[in-house]
Scaffold this active site. Structure first.
Site, mmCIF file in Angstrom:
data_model
loop_
_atom_site.group_PDB
_atom_site.id
_atom_site.type_symbol
_atom_site.label_atom_id
_atom_site.label_comp_id
_atom_site.label_asym_id
_atom_site.label_seq_id
_atom_site.Cartn_x
_atom_site.Cartn_y
_atom_site.Cartn_z
ATOM 1 N N GLU A 74 -4.000 7.331 -3.354
ATOM 2 C CA GLU A 74 -3.822 6.032 -2.724
ATOM 3 C C GLU A 74 -3.602 4.978 -3.800
ATOM 4 O O GLU A 74 -4.340 4.944 -4.786
ATOM 5 C CB GLU A 74 -5.116 5.722 -1.982
ATOM 6 N N TYR A 102 0.863 -1.177 0.000
ATOM 7 C CA TYR A 102 0.000 0.000 0.000
ATOM 8 C C TYR A 102 0.900 1.228 0.000
ATOM 9 O O TYR A 102 1.908 1.265 0.719
ATOM 10 C CB TYR A 102 -0.883 0.012 1.258
#
Ligand code: GDP
Ligand code: MN
Length: 380
Positions: free
Chosen positions: A189, A101
């Site tokens: 993101e 991530y």
């Protein structure tokens, strides 16, 4: 403003970030042609702005033309968490060994941007943050100097990313930060950043939200807004000139003023209900605006009851009442119970005018909200 995955990936590619080769398709034939061009295996991905498309059936990996056709046919037209899928992104599939991530957002408590990396990618990062906050490495950034390469490397190592790919992941992070700052993003993101067996790093998903108040100086992104409007109801609200936010509950809320609407949201919560939306129709409450507002709230299939919270100021309460009557008269059948609370100028006259065959009139805001919440419990 939220970009679609395909739009965000376009911005990423222009910034030199590694993204898979992809094509956008709005028909099954287009999707199959795209897959043939790219070469199998490909991922067929629904382009709607919700998280967790994978789990919800909005992403399929396919190995052949037949599979591509079936997947596109299944996903196009699908209803994904309340959103209609009218386009898919057909993308070269990544054969990954690891999912990471990476993201940049504003830490409001600290008042600085924060860059984040985790090796727990590919899953809901909010859940990771709640259950295992140490699994996310964070680095606050001084906006004057930006995210420095040494800071990015430190974050990547702290997260426990493998050494072989650390430099590439750090480069992804600094590029994401630069984009975040230059493009007036509120949030960027990438979940997951995929790591392949050969040690390549690929941005396999892309979320990018842009500050609406900065769109005047982000013309390229502003041009994407039309298509990116996302939620059909939010697009409709734009058209009508309403301030509207769709929420997840079942009490529809309409008011003429942001403060009034916010108060109504709080009271719905106080009485044990859940708001379906924030809808501010602004000053005045002419029949047309009321009709448009009701149209929107009735169109939300989650709504079980509607509460109007109107304060008569310059627009008098009796005019508003006429507007509500006229608006409701246009529906053959009122699909969901409507409760009205009127206050301010000529409120008494207004309440007398309201057609009680069509609406429930309540004297106080508390009783109006309480009644609307009761109606959602099927208690008419
Ligand atoms: P989201 O569910 O909406 O966040 O969509 P993502 O793009 O993040 O995809 C969700 C999951 O689908 C990923 O974490 C992968 O496990 C899987 N996936 C997506 N694209 C690919 C791909 O190209 N190859 C493989 N093997 N899996 C993929
Ligand atoms: Mn994702």
């Amino acid at each position: 403003m939220k970009l679609h995955e395909y739009q965000a990936k376009g911005v990423f590619a222009d910034a030199g970030l590694p993204v898979p080769e992809s094509r956008l398709a709005s028909t099954v034939d287009e999707a199959v042609a795209a897959a043939d061009e790219i070469g199998y295996p490909v991922a067929v991905k629904a382009q709607v702005q919700v998280g967790g498309r994978g789990k919800a059936g909005g992403i399929e990996l396919v190995e052949s033309e037949t599979e591509a056709r079936d997947a596109a046919a299944a996903i196009l037209g699908m209803d994904l968490k309340g959103l209609h899928v009218d386009r898919v992104l057909v993308e070269s599939a990544v054969d990954f060994v690891d999912e990471l991530y990476a993201g940049v957002t504003m830490d409001r408590a600290k008042g600085d941007p924060v860059a984040m990396v985790s090796t727990e990618g590919g899953v809901d990062i909010e859940a990771v943050a709640a259950e295992n906050p140490d699994a996310i490495a964070r680095e606050h950034v001084d906006p004057d100097s930006g995210l420095q390469p040494y800071q990015a490397r430190r974050t990547v190592f702290e997260a426990g990313v493998d050494r072989e790919v650390a430099t590439d992941v750090a480069r992804v992070l600094t590029t994401l930060y630069d984009l975040w700052a230059e493009r007036d993003a509120t949030e960027i993101e990438v979940n997951p950043v995929m790591v392949t067996a050969d040690g390549d790093v690929v941005c396999a998903d892309a979320v990018m939200n842009v500050d609406d108040d900065a769109l005047f100086r982000q013309s390229e992104l502003a041009a994407m807004e039309e298509e990116a409007a996302g939620d059909d109801l939010e697009a409709k609200a734009n058209e009508y000139g309403f301030d509207y936010v769709r929420l997840s509950g079942n009490v529809g809320i309409i008011g003429n003023g942001a403060g009034l609407v916010m108060t109504t949201l709080d009271l719905v919560d106080h009485f044990g209900g859940t708001p379906a939306n924030f809808l501010d129709i602004g000053g005045g409450a002419k029949a047309e605006r009321v009709t448009n507002a009701l149209d929107m709230v009735f169109a939300d299939e989650n709504v079980d009851s509607v509460v109007f919270n109107i304060f008569g100021g310059i627009t008098r309460g009796d005019e508003v009442a006429k507007g509500i009557n006229e608006a409701l008269a246009q529906f053959d059948e009122i699909p969901k119970p409507v409760v009205v609370r009127l206050a301010g100028t000529n409120a008494t006259e207004g309440m007398e005018i309201l057609n009680t065959d069509l609406v429930t009139v309540e004297e106080t805001l508390e009783s109006a909200v309480e009644r609307a919440v009761e109606y959602t419990e099927g208690d008419r």
